[in-house]
Design an enzyme around this catalytic site. Structure first.
Site, PDB file in Angstrom:
ATOM      1  N   SER A 177       0.810  -1.225   0.000  1.00 21.31           N
ATOM      2  CA  SER A 177       0.000   0.000   0.000  1.00 21.31           C
ATOM      3  C   SER A 177       0.841   1.272   0.000  1.00 21.31           C
ATOM      4  O   SER A 177       0.289   2.372   0.056  1.00 21.31           O
ATOM      5  CB  SER A 177      -0.919  -0.013   1.231  1.00 21.31           C
ATOM      6  OG  SER A 177      -0.175  -0.319   2.383  1.00 21.31           O
ATOM      7  N   THR A 191      -1.787   3.889   4.720  1.00 24.17           N
ATOM      8  CA  THR A 191      -0.828   4.998   4.612  1.00 24.17           C
ATOM      9  C   THR A 191       0.145   4.892   5.769  1.00 24.17           C
ATOM     10  O   THR A 191      -0.272   4.548   6.872  1.00 24.17           O
ATOM     11  CB  THR A 191      -1.565   6.352   4.736  1.00 24.17           C
ATOM     12  OG1 THR A 191      -2.522   6.448   3.687  1.00 24.17           O
ATOM     13  CG2 THR A 191      -0.611   7.537   4.667  1.00 24.17           C
ATOM     14  N   THR A 234       1.816   6.992   0.601  1.00 21.64           N
ATOM     15  CA  THR A 234       0.861   5.926   0.259  1.00 21.64           C
ATOM     16  C   THR A 234       0.785   5.730  -1.256  1.00 21.64           C
ATOM     17  O   THR A 234       1.097   6.650  -2.022  1.00 21.64           O
ATOM     18  CB  THR A 234      -0.550   6.261   0.791  1.00 21.64           C
ATOM     19  OG1 THR A 234      -1.445   5.180   0.505  1.00 21.64           O
ATOM     20  CG2 THR A 234      -1.124   7.513   0.156  1.00 21.64           C
ATOM     21  N   ARG A 269      -6.486   9.877  -9.592  1.00 25.30           N
ATOM     22  CA  ARG A 269      -7.042  10.136  -8.247  1.00 25.30           C
ATOM     23  C   ARG A 269      -5.911  10.482  -7.254  1.00 25.30           C
ATOM     24  O   ARG A 269      -4.880   9.843  -7.211  1.00 25.30           O
ATOM     25  CB  ARG A 269      -7.783   8.898  -7.757  1.00 25.30           C
ATOM     26  CG  ARG A 269      -8.459   9.048  -6.380  1.00 25.30           C
ATOM     27  CD  ARG A 269      -7.652   8.417  -5.272  1.00 25.30           C
ATOM     28  NE  ARG A 269      -8.373   8.366  -3.994  1.00 25.30           N
ATOM     29  CZ  ARG A 269      -7.819   8.025  -2.842  1.00 25.30           C
ATOM     30  NH1 ARG A 269      -6.552   7.709  -2.791  1.00 25.30           N
ATOM     31  NH2 ARG A 269      -8.520   8.001  -1.736  1.00 25.30           N
ATOM     32  N   THR A 272      -5.108   7.715   8.302  1.00 26.09           N
ATOM     33  CA  THR A 272      -5.145   6.624   7.325  1.00 26.09           C
ATOM     34  C   THR A 272      -6.594   6.157   7.187  1.00 26.09           C
ATOM     35  O   THR A 272      -7.395   6.329   8.103  1.00 26.09           O
ATOM     36  CB  THR A 272      -4.221   5.464   7.752  1.00 26.09           C
ATOM     37  OG1 THR A 272      -4.279   4.430   6.773  1.00 26.09           O
ATOM     38  CG2 THR A 272      -4.602   4.894   9.102  1.00 26.09           C
ATOM     39  N   GLY A 273      -6.904   5.597   6.038  1.00 24.96           N
ATOM     40  CA  GLY A 273      -8.273   5.146   5.795  1.00 24.96           C
ATOM     41  C   GLY A 273      -8.834   5.799   4.542  1.00 24.96           C
ATOM     42  O   GLY A 273      -8.062   6.296   3.707  1.00 24.96           O
TER      43      GLY A 273
HETATM   44  N1  ASP Z   1      -5.843   7.524   2.989  1.00 25.59           N
HETATM   45  C1  ASP Z   1      -5.305   6.768   1.881  1.00 25.59           C
HETATM   46  C2  ASP Z   1      -5.961   7.251   0.610  1.00 25.59           C
HETATM   47  O1  ASP Z   1      -7.157   7.460   0.583  1.00 25.59           O
HETATM   48  C3  ASP Z   1      -5.472   5.290   2.012  1.00 25.59           C
HETATM   49  C4  ASP Z   1      -5.270   4.708   3.398  1.00 25.59           C
HETATM   50  O2  ASP Z   1      -4.589   5.274   4.210  1.00 25.59           O
HETATM   51  O3  ASP Z   1      -5.851   3.655   3.683  1.00 25.59           O
HETATM   52  O4  ASP Z   1      -5.276   7.382  -0.371  1.00 25.59           O
END
Ligand code: ASP
Length: 338
Positions: free
Chosen positions: A84, A194, A212, A222, A245-246
């Site tokens: 990731s 992330t 990330t 994107r 993160t998320g």
């Molecule tokens: N926040 C990150 C994104 O949307 C992904 C993650 O941290 O899970 O690119």
């Protein structure tokens, strides 16, 4: 205004802000009562343990928190088994690996890159944007060209592992297209995370960074929250720092890291401030959270006293804290119990 002037000016503004806090405005976290536990490093997920190790060692040797943040994040960016972030990160729907990253220091200096391709350490390109331009963010082809101009060597970021996982996704997307595969959808790995890393040195200087590959299979172009200052990362040198993160889109909507830092500025502990942002995210996204069991968002925070906190929408988020000589993984408090 040149960057150097900005740094000088922000130092002057900082003095004014501190003076304001003396006359009753809660403009900064009050000085620590007891002895400071700095250096302290906090970062997202279990891979944060390795990143913390490097960052904390650097801080302990007297390195700047910006160096500590950058080099801590390298550990995760360089690891091809982490799908990731950085090298080996999962690609977008067109099989291109595009990366997002940001960095910010205690003087409001910041830099970021969005949707950059072929560069293994986007956090270092973000640092170059911070230190060698008057801009805050570069994206796509322009970010790549800027990196190459600064001597970054382009490489193929797609590993055999990430290509196989993409192929698996592609072959299982639809039963009415012409891609046919032997794989099972269950083989698909977790598809976004992330590294957010926050640090404070012995002098009380804060910094933070993110990196990330964003959402796997995203539409080409994107950009997520991680390179957006205020969303994926925010540092106020007088107060604290936060990262996230998320689901990036959810975080961008509430400018979450800024909200966490601002809540600390208004007197909340890092833990309370992370929970404030999570409550806001739940309030705004209640339908999506109910409909999608994988919908997750989490924050980590560190204040000027070296206190830390973390919270998530759902169970499962972990963060790594290196404090008082111990580097450990913490299960974050979660506020949505389904
Ligand atoms: N926040 C990150 C994104 O949307 C992904 C993650 O941290 O899970 O690119």
């Amino acid at each position: 205004m040149k960057r150097r002037d900005f740094i000088k000016k922000s130092a002057v503004v900082g003095v004014g802000t501190y003076a304001a806090s003396k006359i009753g405005m809660p403009a900064s976290v009050p000085p620590a009562g007891g002895k400071s536990s700095a250096p302290v490093v906090i970062s997202t997920w279990n891979f944060g343990i390795g990143a913390n190790e490097v960052a904390w060692k650097l801080l302990n040797e007297g390195a700047s928190p910006v160096d500590a943040v950058e080099q801590g994040i390298w550990v995760v960016e360089n690891d091809p088994t982490i799908t990731s972030i950085g090298y080996g990160g999962l690609p977008d729907e067109t099989m291109k690996v595009t990366l997002d990253a940001a960095i910010m220091d205690w003087r409001m200096n910041c830099g970021s890159v969005g949707c950059i391709e072929k560069i293994k350490n986007p956090v270092s390109v973000a640092r170059k944007v911070m230190e060698r331009t008057n801009h805050v963010m570069l994206s796509g082809k322009g970010a790549y060209e800027f990196a190459v101009a600064h001597g970054f060597k382009p490489i193929d970021l797609l590993t055999d592992q990430s290509r196989e996982i993409w192929l698996n996704w592609k072959e299982n997307m639809s039963s009415t297209d012409n891609w046919v595969g032997p794989h099972d959808m269950d083989d698909l790995m977790d598809n976004h995370d992330t590294i957010g890393l926050l640090a404070i040195d012995k002098k009380g200087r804060l910094s933070g960074g993110t990196s990330t590959s964003g959402m796997a299979w995203k539409i080409h172009g994107r950009v997520g929250d991680s390179p957006i200052i205020g969303a994926g990362l925010y540092v106020d040198g007088k107060v604290g720092a936060a990262s996230s993160t998320g689901v990036g889109e959810a975080n961008m909507r509430i400018v979450g890291s800024f909200l966490v830092v601002e809540s600390m500025k208004n007197g909340q502990t890092p833990q309370e401030a992370c929970e404030t942002a999570i409550r806001r995210a739940i309030e705004v996204h209640s339908k999506q959270i109910k409909a999608d069991k994988t919908f997750q968002l989490a924050y980590i925070a560190l204040n000027k006293r070296g206190e830390v906190g973390g919270a998530a929408i759902r169970k499962g988020f972990q963060y790594a804290v290196y404090k008082d000589g111990v580097n450990k993984l913490v299960d974050a408090k979660f506020l949505y119990a389904q």
